[in-house]
Design a protein around this motif. Structure first.
Motif, short mmCIF file in Angstrom:
data_model
loop_
_atom_site.label_atom_id
_atom_site.label_comp_id
_atom_site.label_asym_id
_atom_site.label_seq_id
_atom_site.Cartn_x
_atom_site.Cartn_y
_atom_site.Cartn_z
N VAL A 16 42.04 47.04 43.64
CA VAL A 16 40.91 46.78 42.75
C VAL A 16 41.06 47.56 41.45
CG1 VAL A 16 38.42 47.07 42.48
CG2 VAL A 16 39.33 46.14 44.60
N ALA A 17 41.51 48.79 41.52
CA ALA A 17 41.75 49.58 40.30
C ALA A 17 42.79 48.89 39.42
CB ALA A 17 42.17 50.99 40.65
N ASP A 18 43.83 48.36 40.04
CA ASP A 18 44.86 47.64 39.28
C ASP A 18 44.29 46.35 38.67
OD1 ASP A 18 46.66 49.62 39.97
OD2 ASP A 18 47.65 48.44 41.54
N LEU A 19 43.43 45.66 39.43
CA LEU A 19 42.78 44.46 38.89
C LEU A 19 41.98 44.78 37.64
CD1 LEU A 19 41.29 42.51 41.95
CD2 LEU A 19 43.03 41.72 40.35
N ARG A 20 41.19 45.85 37.72
CA ARG A 20 40.36 46.24 36.57
C ARG A 20 41.23 46.57 35.36
NH1 ARG A 20 36.82 48.35 40.36
NH2 ARG A 20 34.86 47.22 40.27
N ALA A 21 42.36 47.20 35.60
CA ALA A 21 43.26 47.53 34.49
C ALA A 21 43.92 46.26 33.92
CB ALA A 21 44.34 48.51 34.96
N ALA A 22 44.25 45.32 34.78
CA ALA A 22 44.91 44.09 34.33
C ALA A 22 43.94 43.12 33.66
CB ALA A 22 45.57 43.39 35.52
N TYR A 23 42.70 43.08 34.14
CA TYR A 23 41.70 42.15 33.63
C TYR A 23 40.42 42.89 33.25
CZ TYR A 23 44.53 38.56 36.02
OH TYR A 23 45.53 37.75 36.43
N PRO A 24 40.44 43.71 32.22
CA PRO A 24 39.23 44.47 31.88
C PRO A 24 38.07 43.59 31.43
CG PRO A 24 40.89 44.73 30.18
CD PRO A 24 41.55 43.99 31.31
N GLU A 25 38.37 42.38 30.97
CA GLU A 25 37.32 41.48 30.51
C GLU A 25 36.75 40.62 31.63
OE1 GLU A 25 41.13 39.61 30.72
OE2 GLU A 25 40.57 41.35 29.56
N CYS A 26 37.20 40.82 32.84
CA CYS A 26 36.78 40.03 34.00
C CYS A 26 35.91 40.88 34.93
CB CYS A 26 38.03 39.58 34.75
SG CYS A 26 37.72 38.81 36.33
N TRP A 27 34.86 40.28 35.45
CA TRP A 27 34.04 40.97 36.45
C TRP A 27 34.85 41.08 37.73
CZ3 TRP A 27 29.81 43.67 35.91
CH2 TRP A 27 28.99 43.44 34.81
N THR A 28 34.98 42.29 38.25
CA THR A 28 35.60 42.51 39.56
C THR A 28 34.51 43.05 40.46
OG1 THR A 28 37.74 42.98 38.54
CG2 THR A 28 37.44 43.67 40.82
N PRO B 106 46.41 33.15 36.40
CA PRO B 106 45.67 33.11 35.14
C PRO B 106 46.44 33.71 33.96
CG PRO B 106 44.28 33.95 36.89
CD PRO B 106 45.67 33.85 37.43
N VAL B 107 47.26 34.70 34.23
CA VAL B 107 48.04 35.30 33.14
C VAL B 107 49.04 34.29 32.60
CG1 VAL B 107 49.70 37.10 32.57
CG2 VAL B 107 47.75 37.63 34.03
N VAL B 108 49.69 33.57 33.49
CA VAL B 108 50.68 32.56 33.10
C VAL B 108 50.01 31.41 32.35
CG1 VAL B 108 52.35 30.88 33.97
CG2 VAL B 108 52.26 33.17 34.95
N SER B 109 48.84 30.96 32.85
CA SER B 109 48.17 29.81 32.24
C SER B 109 47.39 30.19 30.98
CB SER B 109 47.21 29.18 33.24
OG SER B 109 46.09 30.03 33.46
N GLY B 110 47.08 31.47 30.83
CA GLY B 110 46.29 31.90 29.67
C GLY B 110 44.80 31.71 29.86
N GLU B 111 44.36 31.32 31.04
CA GLU B 111 42.95 31.15 31.34
C GLU B 111 42.52 32.21 32.33
OE1 GLU B 111 41.83 27.16 32.34
OE2 GLU B 111 43.29 26.33 30.95
N LEU B 112 41.98 33.30 31.80
CA LEU B 112 41.61 34.41 32.66
C LEU B 112 40.33 34.11 33.43
CD1 LEU B 112 42.39 37.35 30.23
CD2 LEU B 112 43.80 36.42 32.05
N PRO B 113 40.23 34.66 34.62
CA PRO B 113 39.03 34.42 35.42
C PRO B 113 37.83 35.17 34.85
CG PRO B 113 40.43 36.03 36.49
CD PRO B 113 41.18 35.53 35.29
N GLN B 114 36.65 34.66 35.13
CA GLN B 114 35.44 35.38 34.73
C GLN B 114 35.03 36.37 35.82
OE1 GLN B 114 32.39 33.08 32.95
NE2 GLN B 114 30.93 34.74 32.92
N MET B 115 35.35 36.05 37.06
CA MET B 115 34.97 36.92 38.16
C MET B 115 36.04 36.89 39.25
SD MET B 115 31.70 36.68 40.74
CE MET B 115 30.47 37.16 39.54
N ILE B 116 36.33 38.07 39.76
CA ILE B 116 37.19 38.21 40.93
C ILE B 116 36.37 38.98 41.96
CG2 ILE B 116 39.28 39.25 41.89
CD1 ILE B 116 40.51 39.04 39.07
N VAL B 117 36.35 38.47 43.18
CA VAL B 117 35.64 39.13 44.26
C VAL B 117 36.68 39.70 45.21
CG1 VAL B 117 33.96 38.85 46.11
CG2 VAL B 117 33.74 37.51 44.00
N ALA B 118 36.62 41.01 45.42
CA ALA B 118 37.58 41.70 46.28
C ALA B 118 36.87 42.19 47.53
CB ALA B 118 38.22 42.86 45.52
N ASP B 119 37.22 41.62 48.65
CA ASP B 119 36.60 41.98 49.93
C ASP B 119 37.43 43.09 50.57
OD1 ASP B 119 35.49 42.15 52.45
OD2 ASP B 119 35.30 39.98 52.68
#
Length: 125
Positions: free
Chosen positions: A61-73, A36-49
């Motif tokens: 998950v902490a790194d995900l939140r830092a990288a995508y603060p506008e995305c639901w994790t 998504p970073v390369v394409s410029g289309e960020l995800p709306q939700m990431i589910v981390a099991d």
């Protein structure tokens, strides 16, 4: 959960075509989240099991939140894992019922399209 989510999106957002990635390892997840970073289309939700790798998942998950603060994790935890370490975490415990999952999907897509606009966060302001 993937089927429930796709069915909900098809019924409620017929013009959106979701990208769904099923990840079997953290290495695969790292490659997938770069897309998504390369394409410029960020995800709306990431589910981390957390069952994928219970020891490494909290940092991931902490790194995900830092990288995508506008995305639901959304974290999927086991009862043995306890509560997430981040105070602003969105977490559900396995096994997740269809109703519980769809409540989260509805909230994330309809009520608060980003975590920054979550009612829980707005109450704190």
């Amino acid at each position: 959960m993937v089927d429930w989510s796709v069915d909900w999106l098809e019924s409620n957002r017929p013009d959106e075509i979701p990208d769904v990635y099923l990840i079997t390892s953290l290495q695969t997840a790292l490659r997938a989240i770069a897309t998504p970073v390369v394409s410029g289309e960020l995800p709306q939700m990431i589910v981390a099991d957390h069952r994928l790798d219970p020891e490494k998942m909290p940092k991931f998950v902490a790194d995900l939140r830092a990288a995508y603060p506008e995305c639901w994790t959304v974290e999927l935890l086991t009862r043995a894992a306890g509560v997430p370490s981040q105070p602003d975490s969105t977490a559900l415990v396995h096994p997740v019922s269809k109703e519980e999952w769809l409540d989260q999907v509805r909230y994330s897509f309809d009520d608060a399209p980003t975590p920054q606009w979550s009612r829980a966060t707005l109450r704190e302001i």
